[in-house]
Design a protein around this motif. Structure first.
Motif, PDB file in Angstrom:
ATOM      1  N   ALA A 306       0.829  -1.213   0.000  1.00  0.00           N
ATOM      2  CA  ALA A 306       0.000   0.000   0.000  1.00  0.00           C
ATOM      3  C   ALA A 306       0.861   1.259   0.000  1.00  0.00           C
ATOM      4  O   ALA A 306       0.607   2.217  -0.742  1.00  0.00           O
ATOM      5  CB  ALA A 306      -0.928  -0.027   1.218  1.00  0.00           C
ATOM      6  N   ILE A 307       1.876   1.265   0.862  1.00  0.00           N
ATOM      7  CA  ILE A 307       2.738   2.447   0.935  1.00  0.00           C
ATOM      8  C   ILE A 307       3.485   2.644  -0.384  1.00  0.00           C
ATOM      9  O   ILE A 307       3.586   3.760  -0.911  1.00  0.00           O
ATOM     10  CB  ILE A 307       3.717   2.329   2.113  1.00  0.00           C
ATOM     11  N   CYS A 308       4.025   1.553  -0.967  1.00  0.00           N
ATOM     12  CA  CYS A 308       4.757   1.653  -2.242  1.00  0.00           C
ATOM     13  C   CYS A 308       3.852   2.133  -3.360  1.00  0.00           C
ATOM     14  O   CYS A 308       4.247   2.948  -4.211  1.00  0.00           O
ATOM     15  CB  CYS A 308       5.383   0.301  -2.589  1.00  0.00           C
ATOM     16  N   ALA A 309       2.597   1.625  -3.366  1.00  0.00           N
ATOM     17  CA  ALA A 309       1.646   2.052  -4.397  1.00  0.00           C
ATOM     18  C   ALA A 309       1.325   3.535  -4.257  1.00  0.00           C
ATOM     19  O   ALA A 309       1.220   4.267  -5.251  1.00  0.00           O
ATOM     20  CB  ALA A 309       0.378   1.208  -4.315  1.00  0.00           C
ATOM     21  N   ALA A 310       1.139   3.989  -3.002  1.00  0.00           N
ATOM     22  CA  ALA A 310       0.844   5.407  -2.788  1.00  0.00           C
ATOM     23  C   ALA A 310       2.006   6.288  -3.249  1.00  0.00           C
ATOM     24  O   ALA A 310       1.805   7.335  -3.892  1.00  0.00           O
ATOM     25  CB  ALA A 310       0.539   5.661  -1.316  1.00  0.00           C
ATOM     26  N   LEU A 311       3.216   5.858  -2.914  1.00  0.00           N
ATOM     27  CA  LEU A 311       4.384   6.627  -3.359  1.00  0.00           C
ATOM     28  C   LEU A 311       4.512   6.610  -4.888  1.00  0.00           C
ATOM     29  O   LEU A 311       4.839   7.628  -5.501  1.00  0.00           O
ATOM     30  CB  LEU A 311       5.653   6.042  -2.727  1.00  0.00           C
TER      31      LEU A 311
END
Length: 321
Positions: A306-311
């Motif tokens: 989730a964090i990687c996708a948001a970034l």
């Protein structure tokens, strides 16, 4: 034998051949001889020196064949040096034409120039009213013949420069193309160093009271001088284009490097998240968050994704990726 052509003229008409012998170079009043030589031997030069009393300094320059364009006066005789040019691939090859002009003779000596004066001689002989003017008009014809060869060279270089300019805008220049860019620029600078003295030679012939140059022939030299100035002006424009091509290529390369740097920084920021979390859970601690939970492994992977996708979406919107 290096005599290309040697003929006697009277009233603008060719009257006979003039071999390089004491008797063959004998002239009657109202006649002049035009002798064309290519890399002459010392013996041939000696015949001309004895017959026309050529000045030793001018003869020395004519034999040396490493002169810049110039015009010199020796008594009642002119000595003119002009430079020829020929394009071979992206380089220019230069030659020299030395011309002795007297009241009754024109002696042209070519060094390193592949363009013979046979066509020029035929062209001048087809205009007897002009050729009737004498040796000074023949000098004009030779200089005009040399300068006319400059324009095709500039046309060819211009096509190469414009092609390179378009190539710069369409794609990045390769190492070979950059080397070609500097080669063309260097050749143009060398060519302009020759055109400057050529302008001075024609300026002196058109404006100064020189021996063997009639006032009614001076405007012809002014016309040739205009041609040289136009060629020089075009070379200046091409040199500016080459400079702009180099600057544009440099700016585009800097932009490409900046874009690559931004992408690397964005990917480094994205990969830093799983690296940090995996580094924490790789430590050998007894009490870790969600360590004994059945779905803890999947929860951590989900948080990382989730964090990687948001970034990734953030960097995509800001055009860092």
């Amino acid at each position: 034998m290096t005599v290309v052509a040697s003929y006697v003229y009277r009233d603008g008409q060719r009257v006979r051949e003039a071999p390089l012998t004491p008797g063959g170079l004998a002239l009657e009043p109202g006649e002049f001889v035009w002798i064309g030589l290519y890399d002459p031997t010392d013996a041939e030069i000696e015949i001309l020196v004895d017959r026309f009393k050529l000045h030793p300094l001018a003869v020395e320059d004519a034999l040396a064949a490493h002169q810049m364009p110039k015009v010199e006066v020796y008594g009642r005789e002119l000595f003119v040096v002009a430079r020829t040019a020929m394009k071979i691939d992206d380089r220019l090859a230069y030659g020299e034409t030395h011309v002795f002009v007297g009241e009754d003779h024109v002696v042209s000596i070519r060094h390193g120039s592949a363009r013979a004066h046979n066509h020029l001689r035929t062209q001048l002989e087809a205009s007897p009213l002009q050729l009737k003017k004498g040796p000074d008009f023949v000098l004009h014809g030779i200089l005009d013949f040399i300068v006319d060869a400059y324009a095709p060279i500039v046309d060819d270089v211009e096509d190469s420069v414009l092609e390179m300019e378009q190539r710069t805008l369409d794609a990045f220049l390769s190492r070979l193309e950059i080397r070609r860019l500097f080669t063309l620029r260097r050749e143009l600078l060398k060519f302009r160093r020759i055109l400057g003295p050529m302008e001075e030679v024609l300026g002196r012939l058109q404006s100064l009271d020189l021996p063997c140059i009639d006032p009614d022939v001076r405007p012809y030299f002014r016309d040739v001088g205009d041609h040289v100035r136009r060629v020089n002006s075009r070379l200046g424009g091409l040199n500016d284009i080459l400079s702009s091509v180099f600057e544009v290529a440099n700016l585009l390369e800097q932009q490409r490097q900046g874009l690559i740097t931004r992408k690397l920084a964005a990917w480094a920021a994205i990969l830093a998240v799983p690296t940090a979390i995996a580094g924490i859970y790789g430590m050998n601690f007894e009490h870790m968050p969600e360590l004994r939970w059945e779905y803890g492994y999947y929860a951590v992977l989900g948080v990382i994704a989730a964090i990687c996708a948001a970034l990734y979406m953030t960097f995509k919107r800001t055009k860092w990726l």
